[in-house]
Design an enzyme around this catalytic site. Structure first.
Site, PDB file in Angstrom:
ATOM      1  N   ASP A  69     -11.232  73.723  94.325  1.00 25.40           N
ATOM      2  CA  ASP A  69     -12.278  74.632  93.862  1.00 25.40           C
ATOM      3  C   ASP A  69     -13.204  75.031  95.000  1.00 25.40           C
ATOM      4  OD1 ASP A  69     -12.895  76.006  91.533  1.00 25.40           O
ATOM      5  OD2 ASP A  69     -14.569  74.699  91.027  1.00 25.40           O
ATOM      6  N   ASP A  97     -12.805  74.893  84.322  1.00 23.96           N
ATOM      7  CA  ASP A  97     -13.976  74.029  84.473  1.00 23.96           C
ATOM      8  C   ASP A  97     -14.338  73.333  83.164  1.00 23.96           C
ATOM      9  OD1 ASP A  97     -14.218  74.818  87.137  1.00 23.96           O
ATOM     10  OD2 ASP A  97     -15.394  76.587  86.587  1.00 23.96           O
TER      11      ASP A  97
END
Length: 299
Positions: free
Chosen positions: A135, A178
């Protein structure tokens, strides 16, 4: 361990398609593909609520080709869910409403957390650790993540209104990864809490004390009343981390890799609870897959 590689490949593939063909071509194709995935989400939700079991048992089509790994079964429930899914996609295309987008996105999240399975904490720590760096790289190291997230007009993200004065309105967004990735880990924490409360000695004692009662119902009731320190700890960690992400994003006015904050919060919550309860060894040795295999052998 391969998951971040597949995720990175998919992300870069979408980025390349957007850059080469344009989002006007990619979005309809992606929505068409997501209709199929949405049908399975609707089916999973229906079955979990106890609807359509008989329809799902009847197979209208069976197709299995081992050479290409194809194993397809179609039931009346599949067709009904497929129709409902494409109606939902049609309404989404017509309305472009952010509330409706969030509703569809949450259905995908629920299905994703139900579908993905982590069998032990070692795998969970490795997966979240790798995705932590994944990420960070794709948000800060390249423009791939933000380009894909902003270009794709599909329910693959949660939208939160940020500025109503502009036309169109500006939104902050949270990718479904997420939610689903930490959610899968939090689900493991919940299952560990329940399994830990149902060890062999406790189960035997419960059965002896409650002879004549439905054992399954008794165990379900016991599981519902079981203490859940790891589940609540990881859930609180997630909430604190997501609030931190939003605050930092607003302060610096730049998209943030949510897993940068979510991963340490979720993992640290488990480590702290394990040290506090003196169960660090038990956490690392826990393997749900072995428990499942042992129960199947016993049956």
């Amino acid at each position: 361990m391969q998951f971040p590689l597949y995720a990175g490949g998919m992300l870069c593939g979408l980025y390349g398609l957007i850059k080469y063909f344009g989002k006007e071509i990619v979005n309809p194709l992606l929505l068409g593909y997501m209709g199929i995935g949405a049908s399975q989400s609707i089916k999973g939700l229906a079955l979990s609520l106890g609807f359509g079991e008989k329809m799902d048992q009847k197979k209208l089509l069976k197709c299995k080709i081992d050479k290409i790994g194809l194993d397809l079964e179609v039931s009346p429930l599949d067709l009904i869910c497929l129709v409902l899914a494409y109606i939902a996609v049609g309404v989404y295309i017509y309305s472009k409403n952010w509330i409706y987008n969030n509703f569809l996105a949450m259905l995908f999240c629920v299905h994703g957390i139900e579908f993905l399975f982590l069998g032990n904490f070692t795998t969970g720590f490795i997966l979240l650790g790798l995705l932590f760096f994944y990420d960070i790289f794709f948000v800060f190291g390249t423009d791939v993540m933000l380009t894909v997230a902003k270009s794709i007009d599909a329910p693959i993200k949660l939208l939160f209104p940020k500025n109503w004065a502009t036309t169109p309105a500006e939104f902050s967004l949270l990718g479904l990864g997420d939610i689903v990735i930490p959610g899968v880990f939090i689900a493991l924490c919940l299952r560990y809490d329940i399994i830990k409360s149902l060890d062999a000695k406790k189960v035997t004692s419960l059965v002896k004390r409650n002879q004549g009662e439905d054992v399954v119902k008794m165990l379900i009731k016991h599981a519902q009343e079981a203490p859940r320190p790891y589940f609540y700890g990881s859930l609180i960690g997630y909430m604190v981390a997501i609030i931190t992400t939003v605050v930092i994003m607003l302060v610096f006015e730049h998209g943030q890799p949510a897993l940068l904050y979510l991963v340490p919060a979720c993992l640290l919550s488990v480590v702290i609870n394990a040290l506090r309860l003196g169960e660090f060894k038990e956490i690392w040795e826990f393997n749900e897959e072995k428990i499942i295999k042992n129960s199947e052998t016993a049956e």
